[in-house]
Each structure stands twice: as structure tokens, then as C-alpha cells.
Write a protein that holds these residues in place. Sequence first.
Motif, PDB file in Angstrom:
ATOM      1  N   SER A   1       0.706  -1.252  -0.146  1.00 55.34           N
ATOM      2  CA  SER A   1       0.035   0.224  -0.118  1.00 55.34           C
ATOM      3  C   SER A   1       0.997   1.191  -0.161  1.00 55.34           C
ATOM      4  O   SER A   1       1.928   1.365   0.563  1.00 55.34           O
ATOM      5  CB  SER A   1      -0.956   0.116   1.146  1.00 55.34           C
ATOM      6  N   GLU A   2       0.568   2.281  -0.615  1.00 55.76           N
ATOM      7  CA  GLU A   2       1.155   3.683  -0.972  1.00 55.76           C
ATOM      8  C   GLU A   2       0.116   4.729  -0.762  1.00 55.76           C
ATOM      9  O   GLU A   2      -1.048   4.418  -1.136  1.00 55.76           O
ATOM     10  CB  GLU A   2       1.711   3.684  -2.401  1.00 55.76           C
ATOM     11  N   PRO A   3       0.564   5.783  -0.264  1.00 58.69           N
ATOM     12  CA  PRO A   3      -0.410   6.809  -0.095  1.00 58.69           C
ATOM     13  C   PRO A   3      -1.111   7.173  -1.845  1.00 58.69           C
ATOM     14  O   PRO A   3      -0.505   7.151  -2.455  1.00 58.69           O
ATOM     15  CB  PRO A   3       0.513   8.039   0.288  1.00 58.69           C
TER      16      PRO A   3
END
Lengths: 180, 265
Positions: free
Chosen positions: A30-32
Amino acid sequence: MTVRAEKAEIERRAWKIIQSLEEFDWHTLSEPGIPEWRIKDILRAWEREGRIVISRVDGRRKWFRLPADVDATRRAEVGGTPHGNMWRTIRREKDVSALDVAAHSTSSTVSVTEEEAQRYCTQLMKAGYLKVTVKAVVGQRAARYRLTDDTGPEAPRPRRITGIVDPNSRTFRPLDEALR
Amino acid sequence: MDDTPPTLAPLRNVAALIGLVDRVINRDLGLPGMATFHGPSGWGKTSAVTIAANEFQAYSVQMKSVWNQTFLCRQILFELGVKPKATIPVMVEQIAAQLVETDRPLIIDDAQYLANKRMIDMIRDIYESCQTTVILVGEQDLPQTLTRWENVHGRMYDWVEAVPCDVADARFLAGVYGHGVTIADDLLEKIVVVAGGSARHVAKNCSRAREIALGKGRDAIDLSLWGKQPFFTGDLPTSANRASVHRLDPAAARRSDAAARRKSA
């Protein structure tokens, strides 16, 4: 960036990240700014295609890993091999000396000496992949070779036993007794 | 034979291309992943592509002027080790899938031959489908050619121009191709001038200098020891270096001599 291109970019980055991981789940990737469902979609698609396998299930959370055989092969491929680099050089440069092969094949992770390149060229020449275009003059001039049989991107590898195995055409060419 | 691995990585054009590929691979999210490396023929671009391909285990394809879309797809798939399917759209998807899976760059050499709308659009489609690094290497006017297609031009991360081989590069090439023999600065400077920026010609002349020195039992060579030997410049043989014409075609050399005698008479 189009939706398709954005998806491909996320997929590319995620694939790169998991190459160095023993185990991962969607949280790992997950990444922003990237929605959870998109990463889960990618992982589901990879699982369907057999590119990753489930390693364990922790409650409702699935953990994945790369399949064992793919994992080993891929990691060996990352930095290249001396034979792989020499074969790529011979295919691209067309008319080469052993020194050309060594100088173009040495990278930050692979070292190839002129002597190793000479041995490989001689073996390929004896197996019918190369022909001599300029004959060597001892102590003055090195021989030059030209590729006559480009069987594909994977390097034909000399085998100590009797000859050369070519993974591209799945053929085996025996070497002369004197060259073994 | 020297047991130190020779390398051409410090050559300016090689370092420039390796630096470019590295920057594009490690670009930030959202930045374009295509780039070009361009310059005149003979300045060492193809050699740089080979070294960069070995450094990054990149897939590389050298275009030819007669290739069409189908043939280019087939050649790329051949390099990827994938059996091509029948139609172009399917082959484009095959290429993209393999590039995503391996995450290795694709380098297209002699990309000036891509310069028609359908070919260049196909390369853009491949890039759009996988977002893997795609480097186009071509002749001097490649960037100008690509400006004709805004949708490709806008996807370029960087444009890097090749530089001519200078004395520093030549000194480095002399260390590789003239190994075991010291090539004096006066000869090296002369070689750089006659080579006209071509790394290939500098390497050939350094190799020739080594042959001459070793042939005379010396371990160093300067301009005076080189003497009147012709330099390799890539030009066609002229009357000044007719020796090579004699070897290739004695009959033509006799005709040329007769013509020269008639002219002087």
C-alpha cells in the motif's frame, strides 16, 4: 496518465517491490493515494496467473510469496551471468574480438576477462555458432569472429562433459575431444 | 593475455546512457518512462547500448529500415523469448505482459526507423500497457522527428545527446585496445582528430598502433614510429593510400595508374 497506464505503473512498482520479499500481503504494497481495492485486484490477478502463491492465511488476511522455482531463477537473472553478457555482446556487435567481448560484457555485477571471452569464442566457433573473419597473428593481432547462427536471446552454455546446450533451440552440439 | 576484466563503462557516452537508463528506471511515480539517446553515427551509441543492456539485463532490438509493425513485434518477442501470436494487438499485449513480469528495460536502437505514425504509436501502446522503461536510441535528428507526435514527445523523461570521442575517451580506449603498449599523447591527439569523434575509429587506430609497436618489438609508440601508415578514418581508399586498393583489386589499381599517367602527360 490514463487509468490503464496508472494501473500498469502501480503493477510494475508492486512487482519490483515483491522481488526482494520473502512474504507479503496487500498492506506491504500500500502506498499513499493508491486505493486498497486496486492492490487487492492486482494480487488476485497474479495469484490466478500463478505468478504468486498463497503462503499462509492469517485470519482474513492472505499472505503471498513468489513460487519457489520462479523465485530462484528470477534472482539469478537480475545481475546477469558471464555467458549471458558475452552472448548478448556477440549477438549485438556482430564482428568481435575476444577483447571486444570482454570489454562490452563486464558490468557492475559481472566480470569477464579477455581470456574467458577467448575461451567462450573458441568454444562457440568449434560448435558452429561463430566463424573467424580475421585470423590471429600470435603476439600481435587477435582473431575476430562473426556470429553465423543466432539461435535466440538465451546464451548457449558450454558443458564440461561433451558439448554445448542451446536452451533456445533445445539442441546439443558436441565439441571435439581436443577441446574438452 | 591480461587477467583484469576490461571495461568501457567510463567512456562518456556509455556513462551517459547507463545514467539515463538508471534515472528512468528509478523515476518517481507519475513521471514518464520513455527517453531518447541520440547522436551522429559512429559516436559509440550502439556500443553503449550493448554495455547498458548488459548492465541492466535489458532487452534490446536494433531496428532496420525495412521493418514493419508485425516484424518489429516479432523481433521484440524473439528477444523476450516469447512465441509470437498471429495479430499485432495480441503481440503488443504479449510484449507488455512480459515486460511487466520481468521489469527489464526495452532499448530500441536505430529508432529513427520508427519514424512513421503507426510504428511510433505501437511503441507508445507497448509503453502505456506496461509502463516499463523504454529507451529510444537513434540518429541526431531523432528528437526533432519525435516532436511530430505530441503523444510520444510528452512521454519522454529525458533527451540525452551523445558526445564525440575526445582525448580523455581516447586515452581510455588506448588502455583497452592498445593494452601492453604505451601510446604517446602526440599520436593519440592525431588519432582523435582523424577519427572525427568516432569512438569506433579511435579504437581501431589504437589497436593498429599496438600491432605496429609489437611488430617492431617496442612497448611504446608515438607519431614518428607510426610513420606514414594510413589512419583508419572510415573513408573510402584514395590515391594517398592506394596500397589497400592494390590488395583489393589489382586490375582497378592498374587502370587508375594508367589514367593518372595520361592526365599528367
